[in-house]
Each structure stands twice: as C-alpha cells, then as structure tokens.
Design a protein around this motif. Structure first.
Motif, PDB file in Angstrom:
ATOM      1  N   ALA A  68     -14.245  49.971  -4.630  1.00 62.85           N
ATOM      2  CA  ALA A  68     -14.288  48.654  -3.984  1.00 62.85           C
ATOM      3  C   ALA A  68     -12.967  48.424  -3.249  1.00 62.85           C
ATOM      4  O   ALA A  68     -11.993  49.141  -3.466  1.00 62.85           O
ATOM      5  CB  ALA A  68     -14.491  47.550  -5.025  1.00 62.85           C
ATOM      6  N   ILE A  69     -12.961  47.423  -2.403  1.00 60.25           N
ATOM      7  CA  ILE A  69     -11.723  46.941  -1.785  1.00 60.25           C
ATOM      8  C   ILE A  69     -11.627  45.449  -2.067  1.00 60.25           C
ATOM      9  O   ILE A  69     -12.617  44.720  -1.940  1.00 60.25           O
ATOM     10  CB  ILE A  69     -11.677  47.194  -0.267  1.00 60.25           C
ATOM     11  CG1 ILE A  69     -11.691  48.699   0.014  1.00 60.25           C
ATOM     12  CG2 ILE A  69     -10.441  46.545   0.348  1.00 60.25           C
ATOM     13  CD1 ILE A  69     -11.678  49.061   1.482  1.00 60.25           C
ATOM     14  N   GLU A  70     -10.436  45.021  -2.464  1.00 60.98           N
ATOM     15  CA  GLU A  70     -10.171  43.593  -2.657  1.00 60.98           C
ATOM     16  C   GLU A  70      -9.343  43.103  -1.477  1.00 60.98           C
ATOM     17  O   GLU A  70      -8.216  43.540  -1.273  1.00 60.98           O
ATOM     18  CB  GLU A  70      -9.421  43.350  -3.959  1.00 60.98           C
ATOM     19  CG  GLU A  70      -9.166  41.879  -4.215  1.00 60.98           C
ATOM     20  CD  GLU A  70      -8.470  41.614  -5.540  1.00 60.98           C
ATOM     21  OE1 GLU A  70      -8.246  40.431  -5.835  1.00 60.98           O
ATOM     22  OE2 GLU A  70      -8.152  42.581  -6.264  1.00 60.98           O
ATOM     23  N   TYR A  71      -9.941  42.203  -0.687  1.00 62.35           N
ATOM     24  CA  TYR A  71      -9.285  41.676   0.515  1.00 62.35           C
ATOM     25  C   TYR A  71      -8.561  40.370   0.204  1.00 62.35           C
ATOM     26  O   TYR A  71      -9.081  39.508  -0.511  1.00 62.35           O
ATOM     27  CB  TYR A  71     -10.318  41.419   1.623  1.00 62.35           C
ATOM     28  CG  TYR A  71     -10.923  42.690   2.152  1.00 62.35           C
ATOM     29  CD1 TYR A  71     -10.239  43.469   3.083  1.00 62.35           C
ATOM     30  CD2 TYR A  71     -12.162  43.116   1.717  1.00 62.35           C
ATOM     31  CE1 TYR A  71     -10.797  44.642   3.562  1.00 62.35           C
ATOM     32  CE2 TYR A  71     -12.725  44.288   2.190  1.00 62.35           C
ATOM     33  CZ  TYR A  71     -12.035  45.050   3.118  1.00 62.35           C
ATOM     34  OH  TYR A  71     -12.588  46.214   3.584  1.00 62.35           O
ATOM     35  N   THR A  72      -7.362  40.247   0.779  1.00 63.11           N
ATOM     36  CA  THR A  72      -6.569  39.041   0.626  1.00 63.11           C
ATOM     37  C   THR A  72      -5.881  38.727   1.953  1.00 63.11           C
ATOM     38  O   THR A  72      -5.748  39.607   2.811  1.00 63.11           O
ATOM     39  CB  THR A  72      -5.547  39.202  -0.529  1.00 63.11           C
ATOM     40  OG1 THR A  72      -4.904  37.961  -0.752  1.00 63.11           O
ATOM     41  CG2 THR A  72      -4.522  40.268  -0.213  1.00 63.11           C
ATOM     42  N   THR A  73      -5.445  37.470   2.109  1.00 57.39           N
ATOM     43  CA  THR A  73      -4.797  37.053   3.348  1.00 57.39           C
ATOM     44  C   THR A  73      -4.045  35.754   3.125  1.00 57.39           C
ATOM     45  O   THR A  73      -4.215  35.086   2.103  1.00 57.39           O
ATOM     46  CB  THR A  73      -5.839  36.855   4.472  1.00 57.39           C
ATOM     47  OG1 THR A  73      -5.152  36.711   5.720  1.00 57.39           O
ATOM     48  CG2 THR A  73      -6.714  35.638   4.228  1.00 57.39           C
ATOM     49  N   TYR A 130     -16.939  37.155  11.092  1.00 61.56           N
ATOM     50  CA  TYR A 130     -16.843  36.872   9.663  1.00 61.56           C
ATOM     51  C   TYR A 130     -16.145  38.031   8.971  1.00 61.56           C
ATOM     52  O   TYR A 130     -16.417  39.195   9.279  1.00 61.56           O
ATOM     53  CB  TYR A 130     -18.236  36.668   9.044  1.00 61.56           C
ATOM     54  CG  TYR A 130     -18.968  35.497   9.619  1.00 61.56           C
ATOM     55  CD1 TYR A 130     -18.678  34.199   9.187  1.00 61.56           C
ATOM     56  CD2 TYR A 130     -19.927  35.668  10.608  1.00 61.56           C
ATOM     57  CE1 TYR A 130     -19.341  33.111   9.735  1.00 61.56           C
ATOM     58  CE2 TYR A 130     -20.586  34.580  11.155  1.00 61.56           C
ATOM     59  CZ  TYR A 130     -20.288  33.310  10.718  1.00 61.56           C
ATOM     60  OH  TYR A 130     -20.936  32.235  11.267  1.00 61.56           O
ATOM     61  N   HIS A 131     -15.262  37.698   8.044  1.00 67.29           N
ATOM     62  CA  HIS A 131     -14.537  38.716   7.275  1.00 67.29           C
ATOM     63  C   HIS A 131     -14.563  38.326   5.807  1.00 67.29           C
ATOM     64  O   HIS A 131     -14.417  37.163   5.451  1.00 67.29           O
ATOM     65  CB  HIS A 131     -13.093  38.826   7.758  1.00 67.29           C
ATOM     66  CG  HIS A 131     -12.425  40.108   7.368  1.00 67.29           C
ATOM     67  ND1 HIS A 131     -12.211  40.475   6.058  1.00 67.29           N
ATOM     68  CD2 HIS A 131     -11.948  41.113   8.125  1.00 67.29           C
ATOM     69  CE1 HIS A 131     -11.619  41.654   6.022  1.00 67.29           C
ATOM     70  NE2 HIS A 131     -11.449  42.067   7.269  1.00 67.29           N
ATOM     71  N   SER A 132     -14.723  39.329   4.956  1.00 65.71           N
ATOM     72  CA  SER A 132     -14.745  39.097   3.509  1.00 65.71           C
ATOM     73  C   SER A 132     -13.351  38.860   2.956  1.00 65.71           C
ATOM     74  O   SER A 132     -12.365  39.393   3.459  1.00 65.71           O
ATOM     75  CB  SER A 132     -15.328  40.322   2.797  1.00 65.71           C
ATOM     76  OG  SER A 132     -16.676  40.486   3.108  1.00 65.71           O
ATOM     77  N   LEU A 133     -13.310  38.075   1.887  1.00 68.39           N
ATOM     78  CA  LEU A 133     -12.144  37.963   1.013  1.00 68.39           C
ATOM     79  C   LEU A 133     -12.629  38.258  -0.396  1.00 68.39           C
ATOM     80  O   LEU A 133     -13.797  38.061  -0.711  1.00 68.39           O
ATOM     81  CB  LEU A 133     -11.523  36.566   1.075  1.00 68.39           C
ATOM     82  CG  LEU A 133     -10.756  36.216   2.333  1.00 68.39           C
ATOM     83  CD1 LEU A 133     -10.201  34.790   2.227  1.00 68.39           C
ATOM     84  CD2 LEU A 133      -9.636  37.193   2.618  1.00 68.39           C
ATOM     85  N   VAL A 142      -5.014  40.745   7.272  1.00 67.91           N
ATOM     86  CA  VAL A 142      -5.917  40.796   6.118  1.00 67.91           C
ATOM     87  C   VAL A 142      -5.612  42.125   5.441  1.00 67.91           C
ATOM     88  O   VAL A 142      -5.662  43.176   6.071  1.00 67.91           O
ATOM     89  CB  VAL A 142      -7.404  40.736   6.527  1.00 67.91           C
ATOM     90  CG1 VAL A 142      -8.311  40.951   5.316  1.00 67.91           C
ATOM     91  CG2 VAL A 142      -7.730  39.408   7.199  1.00 67.91           C
ATOM     92  N   TRP A 143      -5.264  42.058   4.171  1.00 60.57           N
ATOM     93  CA  TRP A 143      -4.871  43.258   3.445  1.00 60.57           C
ATOM     94  C   TRP A 143      -5.978  43.667   2.483  1.00 60.57           C
ATOM     95  O   TRP A 143      -6.644  42.824   1.888  1.00 60.57           O
ATOM     96  CB  TRP A 143      -3.585  43.021   2.664  1.00 60.57           C
ATOM     97  CG  TRP A 143      -2.471  42.613   3.572  1.00 60.57           C
ATOM     98  CD1 TRP A 143      -1.739  43.430   4.393  1.00 60.57           C
ATOM     99  CD2 TRP A 143      -1.980  41.286   3.789  1.00 60.57           C
ATOM    100  NE1 TRP A 143      -0.815  42.686   5.092  1.00 60.57           N
ATOM    101  CE2 TRP A 143      -0.941  41.362   4.748  1.00 60.57           C
ATOM    102  CE3 TRP A 143      -2.315  40.035   3.272  1.00 60.57           C
ATOM    103  CZ2 TRP A 143      -0.232  40.257   5.184  1.00 60.57           C
ATOM    104  CZ3 TRP A 143      -1.611  38.926   3.707  1.00 60.57           C
ATOM    105  CH2 TRP A 143      -0.590  39.045   4.651  1.00 60.57           C
ATOM    106  N   GLY A 144      -6.126  44.986   2.326  1.00 60.63           N
ATOM    107  CA  GLY A 144      -7.126  45.518   1.417  1.00 60.63           C
ATOM    108  C   GLY A 144      -6.487  46.353   0.327  1.00 60.63           C
ATOM    109  O   GLY A 144      -5.709  47.262   0.606  1.00 60.63           O
TER     110      GLY A 144
END
Length: 148
Positions: free
Chosen positions: A55-60, A88-91, A130-132
């Motif tokens: 998985a990737i956890e996205y944060t910003t 649209y972008h996931s977080l 946006v960081w993953g």
C-alpha cells in the motif's frame, strides 16, 4: 485573478470505481462536450530491495496542496479549450491495485481533452506536495520517490 471556484480535490482512501463511474455519468447532460480524457493513477505492488509494496499512505499540507491544484486547474483552463475538468487525489492508505489519482478533462474535441489531461498529470506529479509512504508486506516502510 481566479475565474473558477476552488474545488475539493482530496478523497480519504482509494478513489472507488463507483465514484469514477458517477463522475463520468454526470456529464451525459452536457451536450456541448464531444470528448473526455481520463487518467487513473493506480498503486503498484513494486519490489524494492526485496520487499513487496502492499500500500501507499499519502499525506500533504492540505491548504498548500489545494492552492497548487487550483493554480494548475486555472492554468489548464487558460491554456486549453475545456468545458469541464476534475482532479481528485487520495489521502491516507491506498492498497495496491486501487486508484489514487483521477484526472478527468472534457472539451468539444479529443485533442484538447487529451492534451489538457496530460498537462495536468505532469504538473501534479512535478509540483504538488503530496508525499507517499510505501508500506511493505512486513509493515516496514520507506518514503516514495516520484518519477516522471
């Protein structure tokens, strides 16, 4: 000066196929549109140093990122003859195989829609903070390096 209202960009978790389908379906009433172009970014199960990504956890920093997304939207509307555009972008956590980025452009003709979609995706990847965090099967993690 901005001519379009700032839009909601972030979705918690994966972008569902139902959300994508509903977004497309809502455009059937816009009869001045002749073409749509869609980009879907999907989380890959990469192998990194012998570890498989699960998985990737996205944060910003949401406000800063939303301002940049708005700037990119405005530039695309100025550069291309678009009728409509959505980004649209996931977080949060997005498992492999799920969608994390959805760009949807609409215009009278296909070339404008395609060129605008590509332009937006390239700018998003290069400019939006946006960081993953790649999460591996053993629950260790590493910060993702974007490639263009």
């Amino acid at each position: 000066m901005s001519t379009h209202k700032k839009k909601k960009v972030f979705i918690e978790g994966p972008i569902s196929p139902d959300f994508i389908a509903e977004s497309i379906a809502h455009h059937s009433v816009k009869t001045n549109i002749g073409a749509h172009s869609i980009f879907l970014g999907q989380v890959r199960a990469d192998q990194i140093d012998g570890q498989k990504v699960k998985a990737i956890e996205y944060t910003t920093y949401r406000e800063l990122a939303e301002d940049k997304f708005h700037e990119i939207r405005e530039a695309a509307f100025e550069k291309f003859e678009l009728v409509c555009m959505h980004i649209y972008h996931s977080l949060g956590v997005v498992p492999c195989g799920e969608m994390c980025l959805f760009v949807f452009t609409s215009s009278k003709h296909r070339k404008e829609a395609q060129d605008a979609c590509n332009y937006i995706v390239e700018r998003v990847k290069k400019e939006v903070a946006v960081w993953g965090k790649e999460i591996f099967e053993n629950d260790s993690h590493t910060w993702k390096q974007n490639t263009v």
